[in-house]
Every structure is written in C-alpha cells, then in structure tokens.
Write a protein that holds these residues in place. Structure first.
Motif, PDB file in Angstrom:
ATOM      1  N   ARG A   1      47.939  32.311  36.106  1.00  0.00           N
ATOM      2  CA  ARG A   1      47.162  32.229  34.880  1.00  0.00           C
ATOM      3  C   ARG A   1      46.034  33.229  34.994  1.00  0.00           C
ATOM      4  O   ARG A   1      45.220  33.142  35.911  1.00  0.00           O
ATOM      5  N   GLY A   2      46.003  34.160  34.131  1.00  0.00           N
ATOM      6  CA  GLY A   2      44.945  35.148  34.257  1.00  0.00           C
ATOM      7  C   GLY A   2      44.834  35.987  33.014  1.00  0.00           C
ATOM      8  O   GLY A   2      45.442  35.687  31.985  1.00  0.00           O
ATOM      9  N   VAL A   3      44.060  37.038  33.121  1.00  0.00           N
ATOM     10  CA  VAL A   3      43.826  37.883  31.965  1.00  0.00           C
ATOM     11  C   VAL A   3      43.782  39.335  32.427  1.00  0.00           C
ATOM     12  O   VAL A   3      43.297  39.641  33.517  1.00  0.00           O
ATOM     13  N   LEU A   4      44.349  40.213  31.603  1.00  0.00           N
ATOM     14  CA  LEU A   4      44.358  41.639  31.922  1.00  0.00           C
ATOM     15  C   LEU A   4      43.197  42.317  31.213  1.00  0.00           C
ATOM     16  O   LEU A   4      42.982  42.103  30.025  1.00  0.00           O
TER      17      LEU A   4
ATOM     18  N   TRP B   1      43.553  42.792  36.781  1.00  0.00           N
ATOM     19  CA  TRP B   1      44.148  41.486  36.533  1.00  0.00           C
ATOM     20  C   TRP B   1      43.231  40.449  37.162  1.00  0.00           C
ATOM     21  O   TRP B   1      43.029  40.431  38.374  1.00  0.00           O
ATOM     22  N   VAL B   2      42.636  39.598  36.331  1.00  0.00           N
ATOM     23  CA  VAL B   2      41.738  38.558  36.813  1.00  0.00           C
ATOM     24  C   VAL B   2      42.488  37.245  36.756  1.00  0.00           C
ATOM     25  O   VAL B   2      43.104  36.932  35.726  1.00  0.00           O
TER      26      VAL B   2
ATOM     27  N   ALA C   1      40.997  38.830  41.749  1.00  0.00           N
ATOM     28  CA  ALA C   1      41.365  39.927  40.866  1.00  0.00           C
ATOM     29  C   ALA C   1      42.198  40.952  41.611  1.00  0.00           C
ATOM     30  O   ALA C   1      42.083  41.092  42.828  1.00  0.00           O
ATOM     31  N   VAL C   2      43.061  41.619  40.871  1.00  0.00           N
ATOM     32  CA  VAL C   2      43.700  42.827  41.367  1.00  0.00           C
ATOM     33  C   VAL C   2      43.023  43.975  40.631  1.00  0.00           C
ATOM     34  O   VAL C   2      43.196  44.140  39.429  1.00  0.00           O
ATOM     35  N   LEU C   3      42.197  44.721  41.370  1.00  0.00           N
ATOM     36  CA  LEU C   3      41.457  45.817  40.741  1.00  0.00           C
ATOM     37  C   LEU C   3      42.326  47.065  40.800  1.00  0.00           C
ATOM     38  O   LEU C   3      42.227  47.865  41.730  1.00  0.00           O
ATOM     39  N   GLY C   4      43.214  47.204  39.813  1.00  0.00           N
ATOM     40  CA  GLY C   4      44.097  48.369  39.818  1.00  0.00           C
ATOM     41  C   GLY C   4      43.290  49.651  39.725  1.00  0.00           C
ATOM     42  O   GLY C   4      42.405  49.758  38.869  1.00  0.00           O
ATOM     43  N   VAL C   5      43.591  50.614  40.583  1.00  0.00           N
ATOM     44  CA  VAL C   5      42.842  51.873  40.558  1.00  0.00           C
ATOM     45  C   VAL C   5      43.076  52.601  39.242  1.00  0.00           C
ATOM     46  O   VAL C   5      42.301  53.458  38.843  1.00  0.00           O
ATOM     47  N   ASN C   6      44.154  52.225  38.547  1.00  0.00           N
ATOM     48  CA  ASN C   6      44.480  52.891  37.290  1.00  0.00           C
ATOM     49  C   ASN C   6      43.697  52.335  36.108  1.00  0.00           C
ATOM     50  O   ASN C   6      43.944  52.719  34.977  1.00  0.00           O
ATOM     51  N   GLY C   7      42.771  51.432  36.358  1.00  0.00           N
ATOM     52  CA  GLY C   7      41.954  50.933  35.265  1.00  0.00           C
ATOM     53  C   GLY C   7      42.452  49.643  34.650  1.00  0.00           C
ATOM     54  O   GLY C   7      41.834  49.131  33.721  1.00  0.00           O
ATOM     55  N   TYR C   8      43.565  49.137  35.108  1.00  0.00           N
ATOM     56  CA  TYR C   8      43.994  47.806  34.671  1.00  0.00           C
ATOM     57  C   TYR C   8      43.536  46.799  35.727  1.00  0.00           C
ATOM     58  O   TYR C   8      43.835  46.967  36.914  1.00  0.00           O
TER      59      TYR C   8
ATOM     60  N   LEU D   1      36.947  32.677  33.780  1.00  0.00           N
ATOM     61  CA  LEU D   1      37.809  33.845  33.517  1.00  0.00           C
ATOM     62  C   LEU D   1      37.173  34.740  32.465  1.00  0.00           C
ATOM     63  O   LEU D   1      37.116  35.959  32.607  1.00  0.00           O
ATOM     64  N   CYS D   2      36.697  34.101  31.390  1.00  0.00           N
ATOM     65  CA  CYS D   2      36.066  34.864  30.310  1.00  0.00           C
ATOM     66  C   CYS D   2      34.846  35.614  30.827  1.00  0.00           C
ATOM     67  O   CYS D   2      34.623  36.772  30.461  1.00  0.00           O
ATOM     68  N   ARG D   3      34.067  34.927  31.665  1.00  0.00           N
ATOM     69  CA  ARG D   3      32.849  35.569  32.160  1.00  0.00           C
ATOM     70  C   ARG D   3      33.181  36.781  33.011  1.00  0.00           C
ATOM     71  O   ARG D   3      32.581  37.850  32.862  1.00  0.00           O
TER      72      ARG D   3
END
Lengths: 304, 394
Positions: A169-172, A206-207, A197-204, A250-252
C-alpha cells in the motif's frame, strides 16, 4: 499547478559558473575531447567549444562536458529506479518500462529472478507467463544494469526482496530527477511513522507503509506470483488498506517530497524526515499551499 | 485618409520608447511544476506561458513508424506553406528559412529584392525535423476586441446554421447546437496552427538531434525516437505574440535541458509613419500595429517582420535564422493604384533593425534571467544536501 516563485527567499550565490546553449567554453588545451553537451561551431576557433545544454561545465583532464542541471533522467549503471511497465513484448522477451528518461528502459526476461528462485534456462513457458510476472501498468523497482552507447538502458530486478514489483500500500510521487540525492541506499526506511520509500534516482519515489514491507515481491512465493495475474486490488493479496494514521502519514510524506521538489531542495531520507517532523503542526492537506512553502523556504534561508 | 503620426517630434513613440527600444521584458522560469521545463515571459502587455515536455519517447512505442509519420506530416505542412507562398491564397505572407552556416550577411541581398517571388526554402539546419511538436493556443480573454469579434462571428455562424436547419424543415435542432462546428477551422484556429507551425520550424532548426555529425555526442541527450512537446499559451496579446512565444519557448527548452545550437531570440518589427515617411521600429504594440496597417492603406507597403536570431552562434555577427513577414501585397488591387508592396529597402531596414538592435537587448535579459534562475536552483540543491539544511528544519 503553479508554484510559489523561487524568488521568495534570499538568493544564494551560484556555486559554479553556468553556461546556456550557444555560450562559448574556453578550451585552450590541444586535443580537447568534446563531451556531452558541447559542440564545435564552424565559425569558431579551435580553442572554443559551444555548450548545447544549460548546465555546469565539467573538465576531467582533456574531456570537457556540460552537465545539465535539470531535465529528464540520465541513467548511470547501478542506479535504483522506479518505473511503470508500459508494454510487455513477449516476442522480444522484454518489458518496456517508463522511467521518466528520454527513452523507455528495457527489462529483459533474462534479467529477472524466475518464480521458484532457481537458476535455470528460460523456457517458452516463461515467455508466455511474462504477463504474470509484470503486467502493463505495474510499478516496479529495478536497477540499471547497462547503458548502451545510444543511451538505451537495460534494467534488472535480480536482488530478491529488494527489487521487483511494488505491491505494498503506497503512493507514487513524481519529482524532478535532479532533485533526488544519490546515496548508497535508495530502498530505505524513512524513520517516520513507520513509512518507507524507494527513492528512485529517476525521480519516481514510491512511499509505502513499512510494516508491510515483507510483501516486497522478489518472486520467492510462487503462489502469490500466480495469483497476481490480474493486476486488480484483489491481486494485492494480503495487503490491507492502511489505517487512518497511516494514510495521513503517507500523505504527509508525499507532500513533504513535493514541497522539497517545488522549492528545488534535494530529496533524501534526512530531508524528507526533517520536513515531515517540522510540519507536524500543519495538516498534510495544507503542505502544498503557498503559505507553507514560503514558511519552509524562509526558515531554511534564514540559516543559509 | 489621414496618416496617423506615431512618433513625436522628438522621435518618441506613444509609450515613450525610441524606435530601437523593446518593451520591458520580464522572465520567469519554472512556473509550471510537473513540466520538464517552463517559462513565463512578459513583454510589455504581451504575456506568454510555455511548458516543455521531453525529450521523451512518444507514448505507444513504435518510435520509428511514429517518427516517419510525423516527418511526413511536417513535410506536407511545409509543402503546403511553400505552395501557399506561390499561390495567391494568402498573398504577401512569406517565410524564409536560411542556412545559417553559409549565410554570411544578416540579410542576403537577393532574398530581399525578391521578396514576393521567393518560395519557402527548407535547408539543412532542420536537424530535428519531425522531432518537435508544438501546440499554440490563445486564451479567449487574451485580447478584448479579438475575442469579441470571434464571439460575434461564432454567433453569426450559429444563427446561419439554425436558419439553414429551419429552412430544411429540421425544427428539432436547437439554436445553440454546435454540431458541425468542427468542420471548418475558424480564423483563430488557423492563426494558432500557423503560429505553431512557425515555432516548430524554428526549433527544428535549433534543437540538435543525434543524427547531426557536428552535434557532439547528443545522441544520448536526444535519442533517435524522442520528441519534444512545446505547449504555448498566450495569456494576453498586445503585439508580437509570435516573437514572445518563441522567446518563451527557447527559455523553457533551456530550462528542460534540451540540446540546442544556441538560444534563439525573436523580435518583431514594423515601420511607423512619421512626417510622411516610414521609420522602422522594433517590438510594436498591438495599437501601433493597427495604426501602421492604417498607414499601410495610405502609404503603401508597411512590412511586419518577425526575425529570429541565434546570437551565440558566432561572436561577431547575428545570423538570421528565420523571417516571417507580412507586406502590404494582401490589399485588394484597386484601379488606378498600383499593387502596394513593401520595398526591398524598407523591408531590409526593418529586418536589420530587429536583428541587430532588438534581438541583442532581448538576448541580454533572457540570458541573465536564465543563468540567475538556474544558478539559484543549483545553489539550493547543493546547499540543501548539507547538514546545516537538516538542522534548520529540526
């Protein structure tokens, strides 16, 4: 969405001289190597290069390049990226993945761990089951395995339990790739309200809710793989809806990332956590209002 | 018909400018978050917002097919432009695209003298042929008289349709039915499409794609299938919209990090009547354009020119990239009066003024603003990576 103009805070001195396309770069050495972002104009002397991109001039021995400050993601081997599958190309045994780069990335069938976790040759059945592994619109995290000479990038998801389909459950959150700070780890726990989070180096980015991180799909459980043929909510399996505090957290986190992006600040675990804690008094919904952004930028500029 | 005086005795225009002075230019970058690059430009009362996406692979894949289609449609559009230049459908409106590598003078003598006869030339600078997509739209509130006219014209067409429907016995059609309105583009749609085609043409010549041998390793910066989307929104129009839109688009492309030959700068110019003569003047406002076109009738041949230069292509000169001009040959021929046209001399003076006086002023402001903005972004990013940043918010 219109953003607060960046002129609201005291201006910082630029740390490096910048060039715009067409600006002259002086390169007095003989046999200068023209790197990315430079060109030689027919009108100029041999010692003058011209920038073709807006950015910072970098010199490594005789190689002169212009590094762009913004723009789309430029891949480097070893980067962790988050992408969305746009096409399943069964005949060529690959997935096309949108990674916010100048061209789509390719994920080869041979670059994923197969269900069952055994090392074996890829069979025609595997090709037919490609859609069961990653279907269109699936979000995945992957690593850049290779960048070809023409800029095409090859991905892999071979690190089990860390890369693969993002099914929590997360948000992009999509931000400017240049704002993501490179670090040794990009699949991280944020240390804030059980968020990761997955801090994609490409700017996406995923939290997601960390307590469900065990569901991170590395392909180790075959039943779940097979059940996931339909990318519907039902296929998410054991993942339940987040509780209200989790949803607010998540929102925060999402809004903190967007606030950092809009303010042109670099996005890292520390900065996300700091903004989340600093903004506790503000409801998440107000974090993208100009008033909050100005307060954040003023607070930071005061100590710059 | 009396000719309006547009210059005072001291040679000042209505808003206090000299002939060679452009209006106040304000530039802001990064106004649209979510776009790869964006710019907002105010020049006088003309306000334009541009957002750029790309270079990106067009959705749906199949890059090569898509690209060849695009290239084909571009070629067809250029072809139709060229033929329109020869046929009298839109007389007096011409486009010149010049080879910048070979074009040594600011304006080639032959080009000027043969103003109405030369058709469009498309030459090698279009390195990014078919790689730029442009959408140009003018807000309905951008200029009051224009939108009022458009509204009245639309009402008139609707009433005509209604009457036609009633005559055909189809009384069920409501009077405000818009069915069939998409059949023929309105004048404003046509103008927008034309402006979009002009902007696309300019940037096809400026954006470097991997195929260019001299582009210096841009194949990774501009991959073979990638396209750049340019969205132009004119928020307020007060003369020189095309020039301002091109300036805003080049800033937005710089912001997006798209590889380019240089920073293209556009400037419009016309000639204003002064003491029974026509004086070239840059960056006319909408009012000045209207007055000049009145003078057109009386004095014959007032050119309206938009010039694009690449100031940084070489230090000592300003190569002309592109000229879009409207001479007075579109007037209906009247018996006794020879068909009017801008003389080659006046046309050359106007274009020269725009290229050598207007463009450098605009370039200075645009360059400074872009460097300042990008420097600010870089400074913030580097500073926010330090420990002091984290301490500041805790």
């Amino acid at each position: 969405m219109f953003t607060a103009p960046s002129a609201t805070t005291r201006s910082l001195p630029s740390p490096a001289p910048l060039v715009l396309p067409g600006d002259a770069i002086h390169a007095p050495e003989v046999n200068t190597l023209r790197g990315h972002g430079t060109r030689q104009s027919a009108h100029d002397r041999a010692s003058t290069l011209r920038a073709t991109q807006a950015g910072v001039v970098e010199r490594i021995n005789k190689l002169v390049t212009v590094r762009a400050l913004r723009g789309r993601y430029v891949p480097e081997v070893g980067d962790v990226v988050v992408g969305r599958v746009t096409q399943v190309q069964i005949s060529s045994r690959r997935w096309r993945v949108d990674v916010q780069a100048r061209q789509d990335a390719a994920l080869l069938l041979s670059a994923i761990p197969l269900p069952g976790g055994v090392q074996r040759r890829r069979t025609p059945e595997d090709e037919l089951n490609m859609r069961a592994v990653y279907a269109e619109r699936d979000l995945i995290s992957a690593e850049v395995q290779e960048v070809k000479a023409d800029g095409t990038m090859m991905l892999h998801t071979r690190i089990q339990g860390r890369l693969g389909r993002l099914r929590q459950r997360g948000v992009l959150v999509a931000v400017c790739p240049a704002h993501i700070r490179r670090s040794t780890r990009h699949v991280v726990s944020l240390g804030y309200a059980g968020m990761a989070a997955v801090l994609g180096v490409n700017g996406y980015v995923w939290v997601y809710v960390e307590s469900e991180a065990t569901a991170l799909d590395g392909g180790e459980d075959e039943e779940q793989e097979m059940a996931a043929e339909m990318p519907t909510d039902a296929a998410v399996g054991g993942v339940t809806a987040p509780s209200r505090p989790q949803a607010l957290a998540l929102c925060r986190v999402r809004n903190a990332i967007l606030a950092l992006d809009v303010s042109c600040f670099s996005i890292s675990v520390e900065s996300i956590r700091a903004v989340c804690r600093w903004s506790e008094a503000v409801p998440p919904a107000d974090m993208l209002q100009p008033a909050f952004l100005e307060r954040l930028q003023a607070q930071l500029a005061a100590s710059a | 018909m009396g000719v309006p005086e547009l210059l005072s005795g001291d040679g000042l225009r209505l808003d206090g400018r000299r002939e060679g002075e452009v209006r106040r230019l304000t530039v802001e970058l990064g106004t649209v978050s979510g776009a790869d690059g964006s710019a907002y430009v105010e020049q006088g009362q003309t306000r334009v917002l541009v957002a750029v996406y790309g270079p990106l692979e067009p959705p749906g894949g199949g890059g090569s097919v898509y690209q060849s289609l695009l290239a084909a449609s571009t070629a067809a559009a250029l072809e139709s432009c060229a033929s329109a230049g020869r046929t009298p459908r839109r007389p007096g409106r011409r486009v010149h695209t010049m080879e910048i590598e070979e074009n040594d003078e600011i304006l080639d003598e032959g080009e000027c003298a043969g103003v109405p006869e030369k058709p469009l030339r498309v030459l090698p600078p279009a390195t990014a042929m078919g790689r730029v997509r442009c959408e140009y739209s003018v807000a309905s509130f951008a200029s009051a008289p224009a939108s009022a006219r458009a509204f009245r014209a639309q009402r008139r067409r609707q009433q005509q349709r209604h009457r036609a429907a009633a005559a055909a016995g189809d009384v069920s059609a409501p009077p405000d039915s818009t069915a069939g309105s998409a059949s023929r583009p309105s004048k404003f749609e046509r103008q927008s499409r034309e402006a979009a085609a002009r902007i696309r043409q300019v940037f096809e010549g400026v954006i470097l794609s991997g195929g260019d041998a001299r582009s210096g390793g841009t194949s990774r910066l501009m991959p073979p299938h990638a396209v750049v989307d340019v969205f132009v929104q004119v928020l307020q129009s007060d003369g020189g919209e095309l020039a301002v839109a091109i300036n805003a688009a080049s800033l937005a492309l710089v912001h997006a990090g798209v590889p380019m030959r240089g920073l293209p700068v556009a400037c419009s110019a016309t000639a204003l009547p002064h003491q029974r003569k026509l004086v070239p003047a840059v960056d006319p406002s909408a009012w000045e354009m209207r007055q000049a076109s009145l003078a057109n009738t009386a004095m014959g041949g007032v050119p309206q020119v938009t010039v694009v230069t690449l100031p940084s292509e070489a230090d000592d000169r300003m190569p002309l990239l592109y000229v879009d001009y409207q001479a007075a040959t579109s007037l209906p021929e009247q018996p006794g009066i020879p068909p009017t046209r801008a003389t080659g001399d006046l046309f050359e003076q106007v274009a020269h003024l725009a290229a050598s006086v207007g463009c450098p002023q605009l370039h200075r402001v645009m360059h400074t603003a872009a460097v300042a903005h990008l420097g600010q972004e870089l400074a913030r990013r580097e500073w926010s990576a330090t420990a002091a940043f984290i301490a500041a918010v805790q």
